[in-house]
Design a protein around this motif. Structure first.
Motif, PDB file in Angstrom:
ATOM      1  N   ILE A   1      52.918  21.935  49.335  1.00 26.75           N
ATOM      2  CA  ILE A   1      54.240  21.879  48.721  1.00 26.75           C
ATOM      3  C   ILE A   1      55.291  21.904  49.811  1.00 26.75           C
ATOM      4  CG2 ILE A   1      55.793  22.998  47.086  1.00 26.75           C
ATOM      5  CD1 ILE A   1      53.100  24.373  46.046  1.00 26.75           C
ATOM      6  N   GLN A   2      56.174  20.897  49.822  1.00 28.45           N
ATOM      7  CA  GLN A   2      57.258  20.791  50.800  1.00 28.45           C
ATOM      8  C   GLN A   2      58.546  21.299  50.171  1.00 28.45           C
ATOM      9  OE1 GLN A   2      57.126  19.670  53.963  1.00 28.45           O
ATOM     10  NE2 GLN A   2      54.966  19.136  53.916  1.00 28.45           N
ATOM     11  N   MET A   3      58.720  22.601  50.193  1.00 31.97           N
ATOM     12  CA  MET A   3      59.952  23.192  49.669  1.00 31.97           C
ATOM     13  C   MET A   3      60.602  23.959  50.807  1.00 31.97           C
ATOM     14  SD  MET A   3      60.171  22.400  46.414  1.00 31.97           S
ATOM     15  CE  MET A   3      61.137  23.592  45.536  1.00 31.97           C
ATOM     16  N   GLY A   4      61.803  23.598  51.179  1.00 36.37           N
ATOM     17  CA  GLY A   4      62.475  24.282  52.272  1.00 36.37           C
ATOM     18  C   GLY A   4      61.992  23.773  53.613  1.00 36.37           C
ATOM     19  N   SER A   5      62.064  24.621  54.624  1.00 43.86           N
ATOM     20  CA  SER A   5      61.755  24.192  55.985  1.00 43.86           C
ATOM     21  C   SER A   5      60.266  24.241  56.312  1.00 43.86           C
ATOM     22  CB  SER A   5      62.510  25.072  56.982  1.00 43.86           C
ATOM     23  OG  SER A   5      62.098  26.421  56.819  1.00 43.86           O
ATOM     24  N   ARG A   6      59.506  25.043  55.567  1.00 47.21           N
ATOM     25  CA  ARG A   6      58.101  25.246  55.906  1.00 47.21           C
ATOM     26  C   ARG A   6      57.210  24.859  54.727  1.00 47.21           C
ATOM     27  NH1 ARG A   6      54.091  29.411  56.309  1.00 47.21           N
ATOM     28  NH2 ARG A   6      55.068  30.840  54.859  1.00 47.21           N
ATOM     29  N   PRO A   7      56.225  23.994  54.961  1.00 51.26           N
ATOM     30  CA  PRO A   7      55.334  23.630  53.845  1.00 51.26           C
ATOM     31  C   PRO A   7      54.399  24.781  53.488  1.00 51.26           C
ATOM     32  CG  PRO A   7      54.597  22.592  55.865  1.00 51.26           C
ATOM     33  CD  PRO A   7      55.891  23.280  56.189  1.00 51.26           C
ATOM     34  N   ILE A   8      54.005  24.824  52.223  1.00 54.26           N
ATOM     35  CA  ILE A   8      53.068  25.829  51.733  1.00 54.26           C
ATOM     36  C   ILE A   8      51.760  25.115  51.420  1.00 54.26           C
ATOM     37  CG2 ILE A   8      52.572  27.469  49.870  1.00 54.26           C
ATOM     38  CD1 ILE A   8      55.618  27.670  49.471  1.00 54.26           C
ATOM     39  N   LYS A   9      50.664  25.628  51.962  1.00 49.89           N
ATOM     40  CA  LYS A   9      49.336  25.104  51.643  1.00 49.89           C
ATOM     41  C   LYS A   9      48.580  26.197  50.920  1.00 49.89           C
ATOM     42  CE  LYS A   9      48.815  21.841  55.397  1.00 49.89           C
ATOM     43  NZ  LYS A   9      47.941  21.376  56.477  1.00 49.89           N
ATOM     44  N   ALA A  10      48.035  25.861  49.751  1.00 55.88           N
ATOM     45  CA  ALA A  10      47.316  26.848  48.957  1.00 55.88           C
ATOM     46  C   ALA A  10      46.133  26.192  48.255  1.00 55.88           C
ATOM     47  CB  ALA A  10      48.242  27.479  47.928  1.00 55.88           C
ATOM     48  N   GLU A  11      45.063  26.951  48.134  1.00 54.75           N
ATOM     49  CA  GLU A  11      43.892  26.494  47.400  1.00 54.75           C
ATOM     50  C   GLU A  11      43.881  27.184  46.045  1.00 54.75           C
ATOM     51  OE1 GLU A  11      39.021  26.584  47.581  1.00 54.75           O
ATOM     52  OE2 GLU A  11      40.185  27.340  49.272  1.00 54.75           O
ATOM     53  N   ILE A  12      43.635  26.425  44.987  1.00 50.01           N
ATOM     54  CA  ILE A  12      43.592  26.987  43.639  1.00 50.01           C
ATOM     55  C   ILE A  12      42.272  27.749  43.472  1.00 50.01           C
ATOM     56  CG2 ILE A  12      43.518  26.457  41.178  1.00 50.01           C
ATOM     57  CD1 ILE A  12      45.291  24.047  41.772  1.00 50.01           C
ATOM     58  N   VAL A  13      42.388  29.023  43.114  1.00 47.39           N
ATOM     59  CA  VAL A  13      41.218  29.869  42.917  1.00 47.39           C
ATOM     60  C   VAL A  13      40.847  29.928  41.440  1.00 47.39           C
ATOM     61  CG1 VAL A  13      40.308  32.209  43.174  1.00 47.39           C
ATOM     62  CG2 VAL A  13      41.751  31.238  44.955  1.00 47.39           C
ATOM     63  N   SER A  14      41.859  30.091  40.578  1.00 51.46           N
ATOM     64  CA  SER A  14      41.604  30.152  39.143  1.00 51.46           C
ATOM     65  C   SER A  14      42.774  29.530  38.384  1.00 51.46           C
ATOM     66  CB  SER A  14      41.395  31.596  38.684  1.00 51.46           C
ATOM     67  OG  SER A  14      42.579  32.332  38.845  1.00 51.46           O
ATOM     68  N   VAL A  15      42.474  29.128  37.159  1.00 54.50           N
ATOM     69  CA  VAL A  15      43.495  28.539  36.289  1.00 54.50           C
ATOM     70  C   VAL A  15      43.552  29.385  35.026  1.00 54.50           C
ATOM     71  CG1 VAL A  15      44.190  26.487  35.008  1.00 54.50           C
ATOM     72  CG2 VAL A  15      43.045  26.240  37.206  1.00 54.50           C
ATOM     73  N   ASN A  16      44.647  30.128  34.853  1.00 54.04           N
ATOM     74  CA  ASN A  16      44.850  30.985  33.680  1.00 54.04           C
ATOM     75  C   ASN A  16      46.114  30.535  32.956  1.00 54.04           C
ATOM     76  OD1 ASN A  16      42.716  32.515  34.727  1.00 54.04           O
ATOM     77  ND2 ASN A  16      44.109  33.864  35.817  1.00 54.04           N
ATOM     78  N   GLU A  17      46.081  30.582  31.625  1.00 55.28           N
ATOM     79  CA  GLU A  17      47.255  30.186  30.839  1.00 55.28           C
ATOM     80  C   GLU A  17      48.422  31.138  31.042  1.00 55.28           C
ATOM     81  OE1 GLU A  17      47.986  27.534  28.783  1.00 55.28           O
ATOM     82  OE2 GLU A  17      46.152  26.665  29.588  1.00 55.28           O
ATOM     83  N   TYR A  18      48.125  32.424  31.234  1.00 56.42           N
ATOM     84  CA  TYR A  18      49.165  33.431  31.410  1.00 56.42           C
ATOM     85  C   TYR A  18      48.825  34.290  32.612  1.00 56.42           C
ATOM     86  CZ  TYR A  18      49.980  32.074  26.601  1.00 56.42           C
ATOM     87  OH  TYR A  18      50.198  31.347  25.468  1.00 56.42           O
ATOM     88  N   ALA A  19      49.852  34.775  33.286  1.00 57.32           N
ATOM     89  CA  ALA A  19      49.638  35.673  34.421  1.00 57.32           C
ATOM     90  C   ALA A  19      50.792  36.664  34.475  1.00 57.32           C
ATOM     91  CB  ALA A  19      49.555  34.886  35.716  1.00 57.32           C
ATOM     92  N   THR A  20      50.460  37.895  34.764  1.00 61.45           N
ATOM     93  CA  THR A  20      51.495  38.901  34.950  1.00 61.45           C
ATOM     94  C   THR A  20      51.972  38.851  36.390  1.00 61.45           C
ATOM     95  OG1 THR A  20      49.915  40.605  35.555  1.00 61.45           O
ATOM     96  CG2 THR A  20      50.456  40.403  33.216  1.00 61.45           C
ATOM     97  N   LYS A  21      53.048  39.536  36.660  1.00 64.73           N
ATOM     98  CA  LYS A  21      53.600  39.563  38.004  1.00 64.73           C
ATOM     99  C   LYS A  21      52.565  40.070  39.015  1.00 64.73           C
ATOM    100  CE  LYS A  21      57.665  41.265  40.447  1.00 64.73           C
ATOM    101  NZ  LYS A  21      58.867  42.079  40.338  1.00 64.73           N
ATOM    102  N   GLY A  22      51.758  41.028  38.601  1.00 63.56           N
ATOM    103  CA  GLY A  22      50.775  41.624  39.492  1.00 63.56           C
ATOM    104  C   GLY A  22      49.605  40.729  39.829  1.00 63.56           C
ATOM    105  N   ASN A  23      49.145  39.908  38.872  1.00 64.35           N
ATOM    106  CA  ASN A  23      47.958  39.098  39.148  1.00 64.35           C
ATOM    107  C   ASN A  23      48.242  37.613  39.330  1.00 64.35           C
ATOM    108  OD1 ASN A  23      48.333  38.204  36.537  1.00 64.35           O
ATOM    109  ND2 ASN A  23      46.408  39.005  35.746  1.00 64.35           N
ATOM    110  N   ALA A  24      49.494  37.206  39.378  1.00 61.39           N
ATOM    111  CA  ALA A  24      49.825  35.789  39.570  1.00 61.39           C
ATOM    112  C   ALA A  24      49.361  35.296  40.940  1.00 61.39           C
ATOM    113  CB  ALA A  24      51.322  35.556  39.412  1.00 61.39           C
TER     114      ALA A  24
END
Length: 80
Positions: A49-72
């Motif tokens: 993701i190219q947002m701002g000055s530094r790109p973010i690289k992330a690997e998807i670990v799980s796909v959940n319909e809902y997530a709380t602030k703690g487990n997002a």
């Protein structure tokens, strides 16, 4: 799950409309290719993701319909 919804639920991007606009502008790559907001994400996909000055690289670990602030952040793993 759609890419724009995943970005919002996992709290990588704060709002779904912003995630949708980023996908339309080509600032979100999935597995090295520009992805549309309707792309169906799955565990193991690599996001760039190219947002701002530094790109973010992330690997998807799980796909959940809902997530709380703690487990997002458990839905993805940052790759450097």
């Amino acid at each position: 799950m759609r890419l724009d919804k995943y970005l919002k639920v996992s709290r990588i991007i704060k709002r779904r409309t912003v995630a949708n606009e980023a996908c339309d502008a080509g600032r979100v790559l999935v597995n090295g290719k520009p992805a549309r907001a309707s792309y169906e994400v799955k565990p193991g996909d690599l996001l760039e993701i190219q947002m701002g000055s530094r790109p973010i690289k992330a690997e998807i670990v799980s796909v959940n319909e809902y997530a709380t602030k703690g487990n997002a952040s458990d839905m993805y793993r940052v790759v450097e």
